[in-house]
Each structure stands twice: as structure tokens, then as C-alpha cells.
Motif scaffolding. Sequence first.
Motif, PDB file in Angstrom:
ATOM      1  N   ASP A   1       1.053  -1.167  -0.100  1.00  0.00           N
ATOM      2  CA  ASP A   1       0.027  -0.016  -0.016  1.00  0.00           C
ATOM      3  C   ASP A   1       0.918   1.226   0.153  1.00  0.00           C
ATOM      4  OD1 ASP A   1      -1.615   2.054   0.918  1.00  0.00           O
ATOM      5  OD2 ASP A   1      -3.069   0.782   1.621  1.00  0.00           O
TER       6      ASP A   1
ATOM      7  N   GLN B   1      -7.309   0.412   8.328  1.00  0.00           N
ATOM      8  CA  GLN B   1      -7.030   0.348   7.092  1.00  0.00           C
ATOM      9  C   GLN B   1      -6.314  -0.773   6.585  1.00  0.00           C
ATOM     10  OE1 GLN B   1      -5.583   4.145   5.426  1.00  0.00           O
ATOM     11  NE2 GLN B   1      -4.498   3.023   3.632  1.00  0.00           N
ATOM     12  N   SER B   2      -6.734  -1.216   5.559  1.00  0.00           N
ATOM     13  CA  SER B   2      -6.008  -2.651   5.027  1.00  0.00           C
ATOM     14  C   SER B   2      -4.839  -2.187   4.257  1.00  0.00           C
ATOM     15  CB  SER B   2      -6.955  -3.317   4.051  1.00  0.00           C
ATOM     16  OG  SER B   2      -8.151  -3.930   5.097  1.00  0.00           O
TER      17      SER B   2
ATOM     18  N   ASP C   1       0.049   4.363   0.002  1.00  0.00           N
ATOM     19  CA  ASP C   1      -0.285   5.792   1.026  1.00  0.00           C
ATOM     20  C   ASP C   1       0.675   5.914   2.088  1.00  0.00           C
ATOM     21  OD1 ASP C   1      -2.628   5.635  -0.389  1.00  0.00           O
ATOM     22  OD2 ASP C   1      -4.009   4.513   1.277  1.00  0.00           O
TER      23      ASP C   1
ATOM     24  N   VAL D   1      -1.393   6.106   6.960  1.00  0.00           N
ATOM     25  CA  VAL D   1      -2.458   4.892   7.403  1.00  0.00           C
ATOM     26  C   VAL D   1      -3.262   5.273   8.434  1.00  0.00           C
ATOM     27  CG1 VAL D   1      -2.546   2.212   7.475  1.00  0.00           C
ATOM     28  CG2 VAL D   1      -0.657   3.363   5.955  1.00  0.00           C
ATOM     29  N   SER D   2      -4.647   4.766   8.151  1.00  0.00           N
ATOM     30  CA  SER D   2      -5.408   4.898   9.389  1.00  0.00           C
ATOM     31  C   SER D   2      -5.744   3.922  10.114  1.00  0.00           C
ATOM     32  CB  SER D   2      -6.888   5.697   8.888  1.00  0.00           C
ATOM     33  OG  SER D   2      -7.358   4.973   7.851  1.00  0.00           O
TER      34      SER D   2
ATOM     35  N   TYR E   1      -3.363  -5.178   8.201  1.00  0.00           N
ATOM     36  CA  TYR E   1      -4.117  -3.874   8.444  1.00  0.00           C
ATOM     37  C   TYR E   1      -3.235  -3.184   9.588  1.00  0.00           C
ATOM     38  CZ  TYR E   1      -6.877  -6.074  12.139  1.00  0.00           C
ATOM     39  OH  TYR E   1      -7.328  -6.507  13.338  1.00  0.00           O
TER      40      TYR E   1
ATOM     41  N   TYR F   1       0.587  -3.099  14.039  1.00  0.00           N
ATOM     42  CA  TYR F   1      -0.210  -3.810  12.737  1.00  0.00           C
ATOM     43  C   TYR F   1      -0.430  -5.306  13.341  1.00  0.00           C
ATOM     44  CZ  TYR F   1       1.363   0.310  10.329  1.00  0.00           C
ATOM     45  OH  TYR F   1       1.383   1.650   9.793  1.00  0.00           O
TER      46      TYR F   1
END
Length: 395
Positions: free
Chosen positions: A48, A57-58, A50, A53-54, A83, A90
Amino acid sequence: GADGNFDNLTANSLIVDGTATMDGLTVDGNGTLQSNASSSVPTLNLNDTDTAVSVGQSLGRISFSSADPSPDAAGERAFLRGYLIDGTNYGVDIGAMASGGSPTKRLTVSGNGDVSLYESTGTTPKFFWDASTERLGIGTSSPSYALDVKYAGDAVIQARTTANSAGNDAIFRASLAGASAGDAYVQFDIDGVGGYALGIDNSDSDKFKLTYGGPATPSSGTTLMTIESSGNVGIGQTNPSFKLHVTSADANDDVAYIHHDNAAQSSGTLLKVRSDAGAASGYSLLDVQNNAGTALYVSGDNKVGIGTSSPSNALEVSEGGGGNTVARFTNSAQANSFIQFSDTATLTRPRIGSAGDNLILDTANTERARLDSDGNFLVGTTSAVVANSASNVGT
């Protein structure tokens, strides 16, 4: 890409029919991943990109699907999902479908080492390993003890052997590391009320105790029973001096009560005291005392003492209270009350006793003489005076 990563691919953005060979990675038609470099490990990287990461979130998901329409419509049957759980922690979820619908979360492993197994809906962990405290919860995700079991119904823990063979034991063990450790015990407690503890008091010579408190431990609360390593048992007594030592400090307490609760009893013994030492005066079978001395004593040579602990005869009564009457015999059912005497040659026991206010002497069950309440002495009669204090001469 050349690093073997699939970055932000959308559905159906890469379709390979047959075998695909990429820099350092081969995927064949059977779905096998093979590294072409001898020193590398085949890796599937779901990345991912991004930068923020919130929570929840996956980061990537691997889905296992089937075209088989049973037991439900064709679709996803299981998944593996990475996630963000919270903060910088995590984790990975594993989910699976049981009998239709969508796959449900069954297992979570977090980066901090916590492990959760979920109930049927996949929302509440019912088997939880807390890595930070090294505690295991069954029925709770907040275990308070090394093993914490909670259940809405009967919370039963069973240890049972499945083979009926010699040496197969079912054991619950509470063990201490040494003499400087605490207590080893089992606790029974009612919230807000109190409870009992049963176990070893390590601070009191390793005595085994039953205690009561709110909650209780072997070294706290009220000690109800104590068992020493010598085998001595104390009830209300923490330092028993006898095999059974019962103590009560209550001024109105009934200390011991033995009751055969069956009105039809026709055999058996309510209380039996036995010694295999034989008849000897060096020990006692029964010794009943108060703070003034002996009340009742039965010696090993079958002598009974009342008011004395050293009877010289089969029955010896000693009055130490200053009264003139040493013994009293009462027949509460009849007007007469007698004491019988016999030896090895006696056929009919002679008796002495009372009839009303008169002192009676009889033999062969026949009255021979009496001293009546007026002081008259009568022999062979109940009315004609033989002698009295006035005449001193019989008629």
C-alpha cells in the motif's frame, strides 16, 4: 516490477495465461511462485503506497474464492488481511466461511504478540493471549490472571483421562518455586460476599489450611481448619497438638455434636473409642476435663473415674466440690430405684435401693429389711417395728 511487487493494481489489471516469468520470479499455471535466484525466497508483496495509514485500514488482502455454488453462491471462501490495528501496532486477520454468506474473521495476530480467536460472529475474541502480561483469557479479552476463564453459563474446567489404565492420573497442580514464594491454593469466591481458600500457607510451616474471608488466602482471613505435615488436624486451631484438635473461643458454642438421625436404628455404634494396646493403666481411653480438673476419666485398664483421673476400682467417684452427697441414683420412670450386686457365684443379684422414702435391702427379689423415713428398722416386715431410736430393742 523488477522487485517482484504488484503496486496498486486494480481488478483485472494483470492477466497472464500460462507461465509468467518476471525479474527473479516465475508464476506458472498451477499458481506456484518460484524464485529464479538460488539465494532468494519467493515473496508475494502487497504494497500500500499511502503515506498515511489510518486505524483499521487494510494494507493488503489475499482472497480465496470458489466457483462452486454450494453451500452458497460462488465467491470468496477465505481471506488473509494485513491492516493497522492501532497506533503503530499492525496485525493480520484470517477469515473463513463456515456454511454460507461471507467469510468471517476467525483469528487475529497483532504485531505486539497478542493473539485472538473469535466467536461465531467474528466480532468478540473469546480466546485471547495477552503478550504484554503473558496471560491467557478464555471468554475474556482482558485476562486478570495467568489463565482467566469466564463464561455466562457453568464455567467448568475438566481434567479427564481417556484411557482406563493404571498410572493415568487427572491432575490440577499448584506449585511454588521455593520456600520464599507465596502460597499455593485454590480460591472459591462470591463477588461482594466473600469466599474460601484451600491450600498451603507457606509462611506458617507449609500447613494446609481452609480459610474464609473476602476474598481469603491461606495466610489471611479466618482459619477454619488446619492440617499439619505430621497429620494433626485442627478445627478452630492453627497449632493442633492431637490427631484431631477442636477449639472454640465462643462462650455459647456447641463444639461437637454426634447425631444418628434415624429413629429406626436397631444396630451400629454411635461413637466407638478403641485402643489396641490392651488393658494397662499407663494410658487413658477417655479424659474429660474442665479448668478445675478431671470430670470423667476412663483408664486403659477399664477403670472409670468421676472427679478423679486415677481410679483404683472399676468405678471410683470423688467429690471435690465440698458437698456431702457423692453420688445420686434416680429412677424417673418408677417408684423404686435399686443398685444390684453380683460376683461369679451369684445366681440372683441382691439389691439395695429406695422405695418411696424408705431404704430397702432385698435378696432373691424379695424385700428382707427396710429403714423407713421415720428411722424405724424393719426385718421381714413392712409395718412391725423391729428397732427404732426410742427402744433400741426389737419386738
